[in-house]
Design an enzyme around this catalytic site. Structure first.
Site, PDB file in Angstrom:
ATOM      1  N   PRO A  17       0.836  -1.199   0.000  1.00  0.00           N
ATOM      2  CA  PRO A  17       0.000   0.000   0.000  1.00  0.00           C
ATOM      3  C   PRO A  17       0.868   1.246   0.000  1.00  0.00           C
ATOM      4  CG  PRO A  17       0.044  -1.012   2.185  1.00  0.00           C
ATOM      5  CD  PRO A  17       0.747  -1.946   1.265  1.00  0.00           C
ATOM      6  N   MET A  18       0.583   2.176  -0.931  1.00  0.00           N
ATOM      7  CA  MET A  18       1.363   3.415  -1.039  1.00  0.00           C
ATOM      8  C   MET A  18       0.413   4.571  -1.307  1.00  0.00           C
ATOM      9  SD  MET A  18       4.622   2.158  -3.360  1.00  0.00           S
ATOM     10  CE  MET A  18       3.618   1.090  -4.423  1.00  0.00           C
ATOM     11  N   CYS A 101       2.939   3.328   9.281  1.00  0.00           N
ATOM     12  CA  CYS A 101       3.125   4.654   8.694  1.00  0.00           C
ATOM     13  C   CYS A 101       3.710   5.618   9.726  1.00  0.00           C
ATOM     14  CB  CYS A 101       1.809   5.199   8.174  1.00  0.00           C
ATOM     15  SG  CYS A 101       1.980   6.831   7.397  1.00  0.00           S
ATOM     16  N   HIS A 172       8.046  -4.266   7.559  1.00  0.00           N
ATOM     17  CA  HIS A 172       8.983  -3.367   6.897  1.00  0.00           C
ATOM     18  C   HIS A 172      10.296  -3.430   7.671  1.00  0.00           C
ATOM     19  CE1 HIS A 172       9.648   0.817   4.870  1.00  0.00           C
ATOM     20  NE2 HIS A 172      10.761   0.107   4.925  1.00  0.00           N
ATOM     21  N   ASN A 212       9.154  -6.783   3.776  1.00  0.00           N
ATOM     22  CA  ASN A 212       8.966  -5.563   2.996  1.00  0.00           C
ATOM     23  C   ASN A 212      10.184  -4.664   3.179  1.00  0.00           C
ATOM     24  OD1 ASN A 212       7.243  -2.507   3.526  1.00  0.00           O
ATOM     25  ND2 ASN A 212       7.659  -3.367   1.528  1.00  0.00           N
ATOM     26  N   GLY A 234       7.275  -2.194  -2.812  1.00  0.00           N
ATOM     27  CA  GLY A 234       6.591  -0.913  -2.864  1.00  0.00           C
ATOM     28  C   GLY A 234       7.069  -0.040  -3.994  1.00  0.00           C
TER      29      GLY A 234
END
Length: 332
Positions: A17-18, A101, A172, A212, A234
């Site tokens: 998701p970006m 995030c 991540h 990720n 990503g």
């Protein structure tokens, strides 16, 4: 599960998701390149979903995008449960909670990466989502935040959230600095620590762990799958879409096929027509195409011309068709 079952799992390769990137148009573009990849939405804030009367804009997707995951941001269990029910109703294949995030605005709303400091609350959020849907609930997070950055804390976080019902962890492989770095810097300045994600999988072999960060080629992803269950890409997918045309064969065992840029552009026409009929602009999807053609003679001219034509008021399907035919004539 046996090896045959594992290789068919969509999370073996996913497009992360970006924000401002993985909208419904880019996802259709990527589906024309990979039939098997798991595609993620942009993060949708649960509170915005609860109060919005424009849910089609926030939740709508093309059926060809399956398998598709909705990523939700928030910290209110009731609102997250409500969002999970909506995702269920709209037909998403899974629901992902954003705990990664690092943006100041997200932190101010008390969600995203800052939630890693409170595993119990994340567990309450996940539990509420699990109770609200039959879809898998997954979590995307960092290896740590600020000074909360030990393997013991990472393992405790994953254990607590797994106990609440999270079915997969997309990790991540960088820590997040919530003070002093902006989101872009948080994608590059904290060093990659792939080994910490691999070691997490080794400590918790029963959990599904997805890596990720820093996976730039299909070969990088294939190598990562020796140690973890999934590879998530990503920016490298957004900046170089056609680089990933070998994924279905390499990761999922499909027959090898070549995907041309012209096939992607012309393949987008039915989707573009539906978008225009809904009152959208051609540039909404053409903006994602500027990365499609690279490293060949005339690429810059093609991108410039597409940008000029697609941004004009009233730009229609002829612009997209002509751009595709130009590539076709060039053998691209």
């Amino acid at each position: 599960m046996d090896a045959a079952d594992t290789i068919n799992k969509a999370y073996r390769f996913s497009v992360a998701p970006m924000l401002d990137c993985t909208d419904r148009h880019f996802r259709v573009l990527m589906r024309l390149i990979s039939k098997r990849a798991l595609l993620y939405s942009e993060m949708v804030v649960a509170q915005a979903l609860h109060h919005s009367n424009r849910r089609d804009k926030l939740l709508g997707f093309d059926p060809i995008e399956h398998p598709i995951a909705l990523q939700i941001g928030g910290d209110n269990p009731a609102l997250l449960a409500d969002a999970a029910r909506m995702a269920d109703d709209w037909g998403y294949d899974e629901i992902n909670l954003n705990v990664g995030c690092p943006s100041p605005r997200v932190k101010a709303g008390n969600f995203g990466a800052c939630l890693m400091a409170d595993p119990d609350h994340v567990a309450r959020c996940v539990d509420a989502m699990v109770q609200a849907t039959q879809r898998p609930v997954t979590v995307k997070h960092r290896v740590g935040i600020d000074d909360l950055d030990s393997d013991a804390l990472l393992t405790a976080f994953v254990d607590r959230v797994a106990a609440a019902g999270a079915q997969r962890f997309s990790v991540h492989a960088r820590k997040a600095w919530l003070e002093g770095l902006d989101p872009k810097q948080n994608r590059t300045i904290p060093p990659l620590q792939h080994e910490r994600v691999v070691e997490l999988k080794q400590r918790r072999p029963q959990l599904i762990i997805e890596l990720n960060g820093g996976l730039d080629t299909p070969e990088d992803c294939l190598k990562a799958l020796n140690d973890v269950d999934g590879a998530m890409v990503g920016r490298a997918a957004y900046a170089h879409p056609l680089r990933w045309q070998t994924i279905d064969a390499l990761i999922f065992g499909e027959a090898e096929r070549s995907v041309l840029a012209s096939e992607v552009v012309l393949g987008l026409m039915p989707h573009a027509q539906r978008h225009l009929e809904r009152g959208g602009r051609l540039w909404d999807l053409c903006r994602h195409l500027v990365q499609l053609v690279e490293g060949v003679r005339g690429a810059r001219h093609w991108r410039r011309n597409l940008g000029l034509q697609a941004q004009r008021r009233g730009a229609d399907l002829k612009v997209l068709q002509e751009a595709g035919i130009q590539l076709q004539d060039a053998g691209l």
